[in-house]
Write a protein that holds these residues in place. Structure first.
Motif, PDB file in Angstrom:
ATOM      1  N   GLU A  20       0.814  -1.216   0.000  1.00 13.95           N
ATOM      2  CA  GLU A  20       0.000   0.000   0.000  1.00 13.95           C
ATOM      3  C   GLU A  20       0.852   1.272   0.000  1.00 13.95           C
ATOM      4  OE1 GLU A  20      -0.313  -2.414   2.397  1.00 13.95           O
ATOM      5  OE2 GLU A  20      -1.994  -3.457   1.471  1.00 13.95           O
ATOM      6  N   LEU A  21       2.169   1.108   0.123  1.00 14.72           N
ATOM      7  CA  LEU A  21       3.122   2.229   0.181  1.00 14.72           C
ATOM      8  C   LEU A  21       2.860   3.136   1.379  1.00 14.72           C
ATOM      9  CD1 LEU A  21       3.208   3.180  -3.612  1.00 14.72           C
ATOM     10  CD2 LEU A  21       4.703   1.586  -2.378  1.00 14.72           C
ATOM     11  N   THR A  22       2.419   2.540   2.487  1.00 15.68           N
ATOM     12  CA  THR A  22       2.123   3.312   3.697  1.00 15.68           C
ATOM     13  C   THR A  22       3.080   3.001   4.846  1.00 15.68           C
ATOM     14  OG1 THR A  22       0.532   1.649   4.422  1.00 15.68           O
ATOM     15  CG2 THR A  22      -0.337   3.517   3.154  1.00 15.68           C
ATOM     16  N   LEU A  23       3.975   2.046   4.650  1.00 17.38           N
ATOM     17  CA  LEU A  23       4.912   1.644   5.696  1.00 17.38           C
ATOM     18  C   LEU A  23       6.253   1.314   5.044  1.00 17.38           C
ATOM     19  CD1 LEU A  23       4.905   1.100   8.779  1.00 17.38           C
ATOM     20  CD2 LEU A  23       4.501  -1.284   8.219  1.00 17.38           C
ATOM     21  N   MET A  24       7.323   1.958   5.508  1.00 18.27           N
ATOM     22  CA  MET A  24       8.635   1.762   4.914  1.00 18.27           C
ATOM     23  C   MET A  24       9.713   1.877   5.986  1.00 18.27           C
ATOM     24  SD  MET A  24      10.475   4.160   2.068  1.00 18.27           S
ATOM     25  CE  MET A  24      11.917   4.934   2.787  1.00 18.27           C
ATOM     26  N   THR A  25      10.741   1.042   5.885  1.00 18.42           N
ATOM     27  CA  THR A  25      11.926   1.208   6.728  1.00 18.42           C
ATOM     28  C   THR A  25      13.124   1.479   5.821  1.00 18.42           C
ATOM     29  OG1 THR A  25      12.438  -1.151   6.750  1.00 18.42           O
ATOM     30  CG2 THR A  25      11.079  -0.313   8.566  1.00 18.42           C
ATOM     31  N   PHE A  26      14.104   2.197   6.360  1.00 20.30           N
ATOM     32  CA  PHE A  26      15.317   2.504   5.618  1.00 20.30           C
ATOM     33  C   PHE A  26      16.431   2.790   6.612  1.00 20.30           C
ATOM     34  CE2 PHE A  26      13.232   6.486   6.449  1.00 20.30           C
ATOM     35  CZ  PHE A  26      14.257   7.383   6.719  1.00 20.30           C
ATOM     36  N   MET A  27      17.658   2.767   6.130  1.00 20.11           N
ATOM     37  CA  MET A  27      18.820   3.077   6.956  1.00 20.11           C
ATOM     38  C   MET A  27      19.167   4.547   6.770  1.00 20.11           C
ATOM     39  SD  MET A  27      19.331   0.325   8.545  1.00 20.11           S
ATOM     40  CE  MET A  27      20.887   0.542   9.356  1.00 20.11           C
ATOM     41  N   ALA A  28      19.242   5.287   7.869  1.00 18.98           N
ATOM     42  CA  ALA A  28      19.536   6.724   7.832  1.00 18.98           C
ATOM     43  C   ALA A  28      20.902   6.979   8.445  1.00 18.98           C
ATOM     44  CB  ALA A  28      18.462   7.490   8.590  1.00 18.98           C
ATOM     45  N   PRO A  29      21.782   7.673   7.741  1.00 17.99           N
ATOM     46  CA  PRO A  29      23.093   7.991   8.313  1.00 17.99           C
ATOM     47  C   PRO A  29      22.960   8.973   9.477  1.00 17.99           C
ATOM     48  CG  PRO A  29      22.817   9.063   6.182  1.00 17.99           C
ATOM     49  CD  PRO A  29      21.619   8.207   6.398  1.00 17.99           C
ATOM     50  N   THR A  34      27.393   6.415  12.077  1.00 15.69           N
ATOM     51  CA  THR A  34      26.729   5.114  11.998  1.00 15.69           C
ATOM     52  C   THR A  34      25.419   5.262  11.225  1.00 15.69           C
ATOM     53  OG1 THR A  34      25.555   5.484  14.075  1.00 15.69           O
ATOM     54  CG2 THR A  34      27.705   4.386  14.207  1.00 15.69           C
ATOM     55  N   ASP A  35      24.783   4.135  10.941  1.00 13.74           N
ATOM     56  CA  ASP A  35      23.459   4.129  10.322  1.00 13.74           C
ATOM     57  C   ASP A  35      22.440   3.652  11.345  1.00 13.74           C
ATOM     58  OD1 ASP A  35      24.410   4.962   7.882  1.00 13.74           O
ATOM     59  OD2 ASP A  35      24.552   2.953   7.047  1.00 13.74           O
ATOM     60  N   GLN A  36      21.219   4.199  11.261  1.00  9.46           N
ATOM     61  CA  GLN A  36      20.135   3.821  12.165  1.00  9.46           C
ATOM     62  C   GLN A  36      18.911   3.472  11.324  1.00  9.46           C
ATOM     63  OE1 GLN A  36      19.770   3.629  15.674  1.00  9.46           O
ATOM     64  NE2 GLN A  36      17.828   2.741  15.055  1.00  9.46           N
ATOM     65  N   GLU A  37      18.311   2.323  11.598  1.00 13.04           N
ATOM     66  CA  GLU A  37      17.096   1.956  10.884  1.00 13.04           C
ATOM     67  C   GLU A  37      15.947   2.852  11.366  1.00 13.04           C
ATOM     68  OE1 GLU A  37      14.266  -1.867   9.847  1.00 13.04           O
ATOM     69  OE2 GLU A  37      15.821  -2.083  11.360  1.00 13.04           O
ATOM     70  N   LEU A  38      15.229   3.433  10.421  1.00 13.02           N
ATOM     71  CA  LEU A  38      14.066   4.273  10.724  1.00 13.02           C
ATOM     72  C   LEU A  38      12.856   3.756   9.976  1.00 13.02           C
ATOM     73  CD1 LEU A  38      15.555   7.879  10.625  1.00 13.02           C
ATOM     74  CD2 LEU A  38      15.095   6.461  12.619  1.00 13.02           C
ATOM     75  N   LEU A  39      11.686   4.103  10.482  1.00 17.98           N
ATOM     76  CA  LEU A  39      10.427   3.665   9.911  1.00 17.98           C
ATOM     77  C   LEU A  39       9.560   4.881   9.611  1.00 17.98           C
ATOM     78  CD1 LEU A  39       8.286   0.743  10.814  1.00 17.98           C
ATOM     79  CD2 LEU A  39       7.255   2.957  11.159  1.00 17.98           C
ATOM     80  N   ILE A  40       8.851   4.837   8.499  1.00 21.38           N
ATOM     81  CA  ILE A  40       7.855   5.858   8.158  1.00 21.38           C
ATOM     82  C   ILE A  40       6.519   5.148   8.001  1.00 21.38           C
ATOM     83  CG2 ILE A  40       7.068   7.512   6.430  1.00 21.38           C
ATOM     84  CD1 ILE A  40       9.948   8.003   5.706  1.00 21.38           C
ATOM     85  N   LYS A  41       5.497   5.694   8.641  1.00 23.29           N
ATOM     86  CA  LYS A  41       4.145   5.142   8.538  1.00 23.29           C
ATOM     87  C   LYS A  41       3.201   6.279   8.167  1.00 23.29           C
ATOM     88  CE  LYS A  41       0.606   2.729  11.163  1.00 23.29           C
ATOM     89  NZ  LYS A  41       0.231   2.204  12.467  1.00 23.29           N
TER      90      LYS A  41
END
Length: 75
Positions: A20-29, A34-41
């Motif tokens: 549905e393109l309403t939930l995504m995770t990605f690695m943010a510098p 370091t990188d931190q996994e983040l989520l967008i909802k």
């Protein structure tokens, strides 16, 4: 006050993305290197007086717990 700037020319590759393109995770510098996994909802606001308005939750992968606690719900 926190200021958020959206730059559509600076994007990140999704780690996960629902159909549905309403939930995504990605690695943010991070500034510390370091990188931190983040989520967008993204979800509808749910107010009949605000049609076509959406909430954008942005944060750590356990955002469901964070959002529930912020809204006063037990987890």
């Amino acid at each position: 006050m926190m200021q958020i700037v959206v730059d559509f020319n600076d994007t990140y590759v999704p780690i996960t993305l629902n159909q549905e393109l309403t939930l995504m995770t990605f690695m943010a510098p991070q500034k510390i290197g370091t990188d931190q996994e983040l989520l967008i909802k993204i979800e509808p606001q749910g107010n009949p007086f605000l049609p076509n308005v959406f909430n954008l939750d942005f944060g750590p992968p356990d955002i469901e717990t964070v959002v529930a606690r912020a809204r006063g719900r037990r987890v």
